[in-house]
Design an enzyme around this catalytic site. Structure first.
Site, PDB file in Angstrom:
ATOM      1  N   GLU A 160       0.861  -1.134  -0.037  1.00  0.00           N
ATOM      2  CA  GLU A 160       0.016  -0.031  -0.094  1.00  0.00           C
ATOM      3  C   GLU A 160       0.898   1.449   0.020  1.00  0.00           C
ATOM      4  OE1 GLU A 160      -2.602  -0.168   3.418  1.00  0.00           O
ATOM      5  OE2 GLU A 160      -4.176  -1.326   2.131  1.00  0.00           O
ATOM      6  N   GLU A 375      -6.326  -7.842   0.344  1.00  0.00           N
ATOM      7  CA  GLU A 375      -6.933  -7.856   1.453  1.00  0.00           C
ATOM      8  C   GLU A 375      -8.292  -7.323   1.384  1.00  0.00           C
ATOM      9  OE1 GLU A 375      -4.999  -4.729   4.024  1.00  0.00           O
ATOM     10  OE2 GLU A 375      -2.863  -5.685   3.568  1.00  0.00           O
TER      11      GLU A 375
HETATM   12  C1  FCB Z   1      -4.479  -1.852   5.406  1.00  0.00           C
HETATM   13  C2  FCB Z   1      -3.359  -2.426   5.789  1.00  0.00           C
HETATM   14  C3  FCB Z   1      -3.158  -3.605   6.960  1.00  0.00           C
HETATM   15  C4  FCB Z   1      -4.585  -3.595   7.758  1.00  0.00           C
HETATM   16  C5  FCB Z   1      -5.793  -3.097   7.219  1.00  0.00           C
HETATM   17  C6  FCB Z   1      -6.941  -3.063   8.006  1.00  0.00           C
HETATM   18  O1  FCB Z   1      -4.365  -0.428   5.120  1.00  0.00           O
HETATM   19  O2  FCB Z   1      -2.679  -3.026   4.729  1.00  0.00           O
HETATM   20  O3  FCB Z   1      -2.176  -3.803   7.392  1.00  0.00           O
HETATM   21  O4  FCB Z   1      -4.350  -2.743   8.942  1.00  0.00           O
HETATM   22  O5  FCB Z   1      -5.264  -2.058   6.508  1.00  0.00           O
END
Ligand code: FCB
Length: 471
Positions: A160, A375
């Site tokens: 990210e 994610e």
């Molecule tokens: C993202 C991150 C991860 C986690 C989620 C909830 O931005 O990559 O580490 O904290 O959010």
């Protein structure tokens, strides 16, 4: 590599490992920050859910839950603890053990080289704004590629970049905690682009069978109106949060429009070197990791100074009110709010369609590049019964609504190859500590053995995977 659709879950080193100074590990900027006075809550990841000592149990539970892939990150400061660049072999040993455990169950590892936790010696020299960071990162990355080689089929350079850069130099809630420093924000962003390209250059030298990618945070920008002003705000929103990462990583070039606009905003771009252009052009990614949380909703810039807010205050004890997170970037765009879309207690929109829209837009712009949803998760105040069981219906609803949109995009031809729930088990949530939980498995932090109990969502996900074996 297997062509089966990958179904798994994800964690990150600082958030789950604990053992912050074990076996020769050096401090990371997160260790330093959490141990300093700047950390007003005093909450740290020193122990967290202690994956370092529980990895066998955690990986067994993934396998029993039907998962065939695991995304985790390597702690850079376990491998290169100090500025002398001496490699800590004990650090490798830990991850070798993790990989052995994955292999035992046929779980495909998807491994990120840096998930926010720069070594402190890198932080001390300027962190993401240090002119030496791309070479330092490439040195570490090369050591990792040489050590693990094809044992890791999917490598990720950086987690990210946009979110990280924004938290470090805009919002100021992640170390080095600088608020709205646009010069540093842009410098950091550029160095991240160079870190990615230079690590990939090392990767290509080894001619591995593995693939390498990058994990991106933001969904594509959207607006509530389609007037020329709103469309321009969408374009600016995309330049600011998407294109600066994705264009260089996928197409090998930083958009000229972005460079012009940044210059016009008064940023000194002398950190961009002519010779870097070829490095960016020649070292692009094999796959994209796209994270899925919430929408980027924008409107035209109206007035005021550049600012960025997140909604953390009062939320660690459940007393916070959901006020939307937001940004104003002077001359570019402002965040917008949609009264019809619900917010979670941390002020993030719950808007599953954003991932469908994003995937379609990615395909339109970048073609058939393989995409993994690296994610997707729902932060909540979980309530456990006396046995430690959590009936997390809200999480199930959130995940199934997002999955519906992801699978719709896949059915329409987007090259989606895998999906990861954030997170495998409960773990440390940056700044928010331990009350905000995301896990498929509950961790009882009051129990000396940090007891793990699968939640309702864990069983739901197992069934979902079973029902979607034909993808
Ligand atoms: C993202 C991150 C991860 C986690 C989620 C909830 O931005 O990559 O580490 O904290 O959010």
């Amino acid at each position: 590599m297997t062509e089966k659709f990958l179904w798994g879950s994800a964690t990150a080193a600082y958030q789950c490992e604990g053992a912050w100074d074990a076996d020769g590990k050096g401090p990371s900027i997160w260790d330093e920050f959490c141990h300093s006075e700047k950390n007003t809550t005093g909450i740290t990841g020193d122990v967290s859910c202690d994956f370092f000592h529980h990895y066998q149990e955690d990986i067994r539970m993934m396998a029993e839950g039907g998962q065939n892939t695991y995304r985790f990150s390597i702690s850079w400061s376990r491998i290169v603890p100090k500025a002398d660049r001496v490699i800590n072999e004990q650090g490798f040993e830990f991850y070798d053990n993790v990989l052995t455990e994955c292999e035992k169950y046929g779980i495909v590892p998807n491994v990120t080289l840096v998930h926010y936790d720069l070594p402190d010696y890198v932080g001390a020299q300027g962190g993401w704004c240090w002119e030496g960071i791309a070479d330092e990162f490439a040195y570490y990355a090369a050591a990792v590629f040489r050590h693990f080689g094809d044992r890791i089929p999917l490598y990720v350079t950086i987690n990210e970049p946009t979110h990280n850069a924004s938290c470090c130099y805009m919002v100021g809630n992640y170390p080095p905690n600088e608020k709205v420093n646009m010069q540093h924000f842009c410098h950091c962003a550029y160095n991240m682009v160079m870190c990615n390209a230079k690590a990939i250059r090392e990767f290509r030298k080894l001619h591995l069978k593995s693939q390498i990618g990058l994990v991106h945070a933001s969904c594509s920008a959207e607006a509530l109106k389609a007037t020329p002003e709103y469309l321009e705000a969408v374009e600016n929103g995309d330049l600011f949060t998407n294109d600066w990462v994705l264009d260089p990583a996928i197409k090998g070039e930083i958009p000229q429009k972005l460079i012009d606009k940044v210059k016009a905003s008064g940023i000194d771009l002398s950190f961009m070197k002519a010779e870097d252009r070829a490095v960016i052009a020649e070292n692009t990614i094999d796959f994209l990791g796209q994270n899925a949380y919430s929408r980027l909703l924008v409107k035209p810039y109206h007035s005021g100074e550049t600012c960025a807010t997140v909604n953390n205050a009062g939320n660690n004890d459940g007393s916070g009110k959901a006020a939307k997170e937001g940004k104003t970037v002077k001359g570019w765009f402002e965040s917008d709010t949609d009264p019809d879309v619900p917010l979670n207690p941390w002020g993030r929109e719950i808007y599953p369609q954003c991932i469908y829209n994003t995937l379609i837009k990615r395909k339109q712009k970048y073609g058939d590049i393989p995409i993994y949803i690296t994610e997707n998760g729902h932060g909540a105040y979980d309530v456990a019964d006396e046995q430690g069981y959590v009936a997390d219906d809200g999480r199930i609803e959130f995940l199934s609504n997002f999955l519906e949109q992801i699978l719709k995009a896949k059915a329409e031809g987007v090259n989606v190859k895998g999906y990861y729930v954030w997170s495998t088990m409960d773990l440390y949530s940056w700044i928010n500590g331990y009350k905000k939980r995301y896990g498929l498995v509950r961790v009882d932090y009051d129990d000396p053995d940090l007891k793990r109990t699968p939640k309702k969502s864990y069983f739901w996900y197992k069934q979902f995977i079973e029902d979607h074996q034909d993808l």
